[in-house]
Motif scaffolding. Structure first.
Motif, PDB file in Angstrom:
ATOM      1  N   ASN A  63       0.830  -1.314  -0.031  1.00 42.21           N
ATOM      2  CA  ASN A  63       0.102   0.049   0.185  1.00 42.21           C
ATOM      3  C   ASN A  63       0.806   1.176   0.102  1.00 42.21           C
ATOM      4  OD1 ASN A  63      -2.490  -1.226  -0.092  1.00 42.21           O
ATOM      5  ND2 ASN A  63      -2.640  -1.476   2.059  1.00 42.21           N
ATOM      6  N   ALA A  64       2.222   1.261   0.415  1.00 43.64           N
ATOM      7  CA  ALA A  64       2.959   2.153   0.275  1.00 43.64           C
ATOM      8  C   ALA A  64       3.402   2.721  -1.045  1.00 43.64           C
ATOM      9  CB  ALA A  64       4.171   2.050   1.222  1.00 43.64           C
ATOM     10  N   LEU A  65       3.293   1.692  -1.912  1.00 41.25           N
ATOM     11  CA  LEU A  65       3.642   2.100  -3.254  1.00 41.25           C
ATOM     12  C   LEU A  65       2.762   2.213  -4.678  1.00 41.25           C
ATOM     13  CD1 LEU A  65       5.994  -1.038  -3.352  1.00 41.25           C
ATOM     14  CD2 LEU A  65       6.794   1.143  -2.883  1.00 41.25           C
ATOM     15  N   ALA A  66       3.100   3.222  -5.467  1.00 41.26           N
ATOM     16  CA  ALA A  66       2.247   3.371  -6.285  1.00 41.26           C
ATOM     17  C   ALA A  66       2.998   2.991  -7.722  1.00 41.26           C
ATOM     18  CB  ALA A  66       2.180   4.971  -6.484  1.00 41.26           C
ATOM     19  N   LEU A  67       2.544   2.351  -8.499  1.00 39.72           N
ATOM     20  CA  LEU A  67       2.954   1.784  -9.805  1.00 39.72           C
ATOM     21  C   LEU A  67       3.081   3.047 -10.951  1.00 39.72           C
ATOM     22  CD1 LEU A  67       3.854  -0.651 -11.584  1.00 39.72           C
ATOM     23  CD2 LEU A  67       1.507  -0.868 -12.192  1.00 39.72           C
ATOM     24  N   MET A  68       4.245   3.305 -11.360  1.00 38.66           N
ATOM     25  CA  MET A  68       4.313   4.381 -12.338  1.00 38.66           C
ATOM     26  C   MET A  68       4.009   3.926 -13.739  1.00 38.66           C
ATOM     27  SD  MET A  68       5.344   6.587 -10.250  1.00 38.66           S
ATOM     28  CE  MET A  68       5.475   7.849 -11.587  1.00 38.66           C
ATOM     29  N   PRO A  69       3.048   4.809 -14.519  1.00 39.33           N
ATOM     30  CA  PRO A  69       2.703   4.204 -15.599  1.00 39.33           C
ATOM     31  C   PRO A  69       3.591   4.165 -16.542  1.00 39.33           C
ATOM     32  CG  PRO A  69       1.665   6.644 -14.858  1.00 39.33           C
ATOM     33  CD  PRO A  69       2.789   6.307 -14.089  1.00 39.33           C
ATOM     34  N   VAL A  72       5.759  -1.009 -16.920  1.00 39.77           N
ATOM     35  CA  VAL A  72       5.921  -2.411 -16.876  1.00 39.77           C
ATOM     36  C   VAL A  72       6.538  -3.049 -18.107  1.00 39.77           C
ATOM     37  CG1 VAL A  72       4.552  -4.686 -16.508  1.00 39.77           C
ATOM     38  CG2 VAL A  72       4.070  -2.493 -15.121  1.00 39.77           C
ATOM     39  N   VAL A  73       7.484  -3.648 -18.125  1.00 41.08           N
ATOM     40  CA  VAL A  73       8.014  -4.303 -19.280  1.00 41.08           C
ATOM     41  C   VAL A  73       8.308  -5.619 -19.116  1.00 41.08           C
ATOM     42  CG1 VAL A  73      10.022  -4.050 -20.971  1.00 41.08           C
ATOM     43  CG2 VAL A  73       9.109  -2.254 -19.773  1.00 41.08           C
ATOM     44  N   VAL A  74       7.619  -6.693 -20.243  1.00 40.44           N
ATOM     45  CA  VAL A  74       7.950  -7.838 -20.132  1.00 40.44           C
ATOM     46  C   VAL A  74       8.487  -8.395 -21.163  1.00 40.44           C
ATOM     47  CG1 VAL A  74       6.699 -10.130 -20.273  1.00 40.44           C
ATOM     48  CG2 VAL A  74       5.726  -8.289 -18.906  1.00 40.44           C
ATOM     49  N   ASN A  75       9.867  -8.847 -21.076  1.00 42.78           N
ATOM     50  CA  ASN A  75      10.642  -9.639 -22.077  1.00 42.78           C
ATOM     51  C   ASN A  75      11.037  -8.128 -23.230  1.00 42.78           C
ATOM     52  OD1 ASN A  75      11.225 -11.841 -20.810  1.00 42.78           O
ATOM     53  ND2 ASN A  75       9.163 -12.701 -21.868  1.00 42.78           N
ATOM     54  N   LEU A  79       4.162  -3.020 -21.280  1.00 43.51           N
ATOM     55  CA  LEU A  79       2.490  -3.149 -21.193  1.00 43.51           C
ATOM     56  C   LEU A  79       1.782  -2.149 -20.764  1.00 43.51           C
ATOM     57  CD1 LEU A  79       2.640  -6.949 -19.760  1.00 43.51           C
ATOM     58  CD2 LEU A  79       2.505  -6.123 -22.168  1.00 43.51           C
ATOM     59  N   ASP A  80       0.579  -1.827 -21.320  1.00 43.62           N
ATOM     60  CA  ASP A  80      -0.318  -0.893 -20.724  1.00 43.62           C
ATOM     61  C   ASP A  80      -1.165  -1.461 -19.776  1.00 43.62           C
ATOM     62  OD1 ASP A  80      -1.448   1.552 -20.323  1.00 43.62           O
ATOM     63  OD2 ASP A  80      -2.950   1.407 -22.033  1.00 43.62           O
ATOM     64  N   VAL A  81      -0.599  -1.299 -18.307  1.00 44.82           N
ATOM     65  CA  VAL A  81      -1.610  -1.963 -17.221  1.00 44.82           C
ATOM     66  C   VAL A  81      -1.448  -1.065 -16.125  1.00 44.82           C
ATOM     67  CG1 VAL A  81      -0.895  -4.587 -18.032  1.00 44.82           C
ATOM     68  CG2 VAL A  81       0.627  -3.121 -16.410  1.00 44.82           C
ATOM     69  N   ASP A  82      -2.516  -1.278 -15.331  1.00 48.36           N
ATOM     70  CA  ASP A  82      -2.620  -0.359 -14.108  1.00 48.36           C
ATOM     71  C   ASP A  82      -2.536  -1.189 -12.804  1.00 48.36           C
ATOM     72  OD1 ASP A  82      -3.697   1.675 -15.836  1.00 48.36           O
ATOM     73  OD2 ASP A  82      -5.825   0.797 -15.636  1.00 48.36           O
ATOM     74  N   THR A  83      -2.075  -2.554 -12.891  1.00 53.02           N
ATOM     75  CA  THR A  83      -1.789  -3.329 -11.853  1.00 53.02           C
ATOM     76  C   THR A  83      -0.880  -4.358 -12.159  1.00 53.02           C
ATOM     77  OG1 THR A  83      -2.932  -4.706 -10.242  1.00 53.02           O
ATOM     78  CG2 THR A  83      -3.880  -4.834 -12.495  1.00 53.02           C
ATOM     79  N   LEU A  84      -0.265  -5.254 -11.188  1.00 49.40           N
ATOM     80  CA  LEU A  84       0.475  -6.188 -11.645  1.00 49.40           C
ATOM     81  C   LEU A  84      -0.024  -7.601 -11.264  1.00 49.40           C
ATOM     82  CD1 LEU A  84       3.886  -4.430  -9.854  1.00 49.40           C
ATOM     83  CD2 LEU A  84       3.084  -4.818 -12.314  1.00 49.40           C
ATOM     84  N   ASN A  85      -1.332  -7.747 -11.280  1.00 51.09           N
ATOM     85  CA  ASN A  85      -2.110  -8.812 -10.864  1.00 51.09           C
ATOM     86  C   ASN A  85      -2.368  -9.578 -12.470  1.00 51.09           C
ATOM     87  OD1 ASN A  85      -2.516  -8.346  -8.342  1.00 51.09           O
ATOM     88  ND2 ASN A  85      -4.106  -7.217  -8.702  1.00 51.09           N
ATOM     89  N   TYR A 102       9.617  -3.198 -13.636  1.00 49.43           N
ATOM     90  CA  TYR A 102       8.672  -2.161 -13.534  1.00 49.43           C
ATOM     91  C   TYR A 102       9.167  -1.080 -12.462  1.00 49.43           C
ATOM     92  CZ  TYR A 102       7.557  -4.931  -9.167  1.00 49.43           C
ATOM     93  OH  TYR A 102       7.640  -5.337  -7.920  1.00 49.43           O
ATOM     94  N   THR A 103       8.688   0.058 -12.411  1.00 49.41           N
ATOM     95  CA  THR A 103       8.980   1.165 -11.647  1.00 49.41           C
ATOM     96  C   THR A 103       7.855   1.425 -10.373  1.00 49.41           C
ATOM     97  OG1 THR A 103      10.672   1.870 -13.029  1.00 49.41           O
ATOM     98  CG2 THR A 103       9.836   3.353 -11.423  1.00 49.41           C
ATOM     99  N   VAL A 104       8.340   1.670  -9.213  1.00 49.05           N
ATOM    100  CA  VAL A 104       7.012   2.355  -8.278  1.00 49.05           C
ATOM    101  C   VAL A 104       7.659   3.632  -7.390  1.00 49.05           C
ATOM    102  CG1 VAL A 104       6.328  -0.068  -7.889  1.00 49.05           C
ATOM    103  CG2 VAL A 104       8.077   0.626  -6.590  1.00 49.05           C
ATOM    104  N   THR A 105       6.671   4.118  -6.945  1.00 46.75           N
ATOM    105  CA  THR A 105       7.027   5.254  -6.242  1.00 46.75           C
ATOM    106  C   THR A 105       6.709   4.962  -4.643  1.00 46.75           C
ATOM    107  OG1 THR A 105       7.129   7.163  -8.274  1.00 46.75           O
ATOM    108  CG2 THR A 105       6.683   7.992  -5.621  1.00 46.75           C
TER     109      THR A 105
END
Length: 152
Positions: A63-69, A72-75, A79-85, A102-105
């Motif tokens: 909960n302390a992290l925000a995924l940066m738009p 997320v890079v796969v191989n 990817l244009d995703v909002d979550t890592l699920n 991926y990068t988070v803040t």
């Protein structure tokens, strides 16, 4: 005749060389401050004797992290995703490695941020599809709450 029927039981096992599937989460820093970015890399290596079919990875975000738009890079593919699920990886061939970055803040100060990935995939054994799950190591980043407002 193909008698592979899906098995709904998902057995999660820790990443280990013995099972042939290795999942590792690594971060580019060991210590961060609020508002800092952290770059993560997840590697999944298939050292087993079977192709990992229909692979997807789930990385619950603290909960302390925000995924940066758009990070997320796969191989090599962004990817244009909002979550890592349930990030789809398709199949991972024997001897191959899949890489997710991926990068988070860091949004709030808390003592530690722990990150662990879970990889789900299918294998066919004894004419049955088995849904397996392998968990990664737990990556730990310490958050420095006493360092003020990111003054270098």
């Amino acid at each position: 005749m193909n008698n592979c029927h899906p098995n709904t039981f998902v057995r999660c096992i820790p990443s280990a060389d013995e099972c042939g599937v290795r999942v590792v989460v690594a971060s580019d820093v060991a210590i961060a401050r609020t508002c800092n970015e952290i770059n993560y890399t997840v590697t999944i290596t298939n050292n087993s004797d079977q192709v990992m079919k229909n692979v997807y990875v789930t990385i619950p975000l603290d909960n302390a992290l925000a995924l940066m738009p758009n990070t997320v890079v796969v191989n090599g593919t962004t990817l244009d995703v909002d979550t890592l699920n349930q990030i789809p990886l398709n199949d991972i061939e024997v001897g191959a490695t899949a890489t997710i970055t991926y990068t988070v803040t860091v949004m709030v100060c808390q003592r530690y941020i722990r990150t662990q990935a879970k990889v789900n995939f299918l294998v066919c054994c004894c004419f049955m599809k088995k849904n397996l799950c392998v968990t990664s190591n737990t990556n730990c980043v310490q958050v420095c709450c006493c360092c003020g407002n990111n003054a270098a």
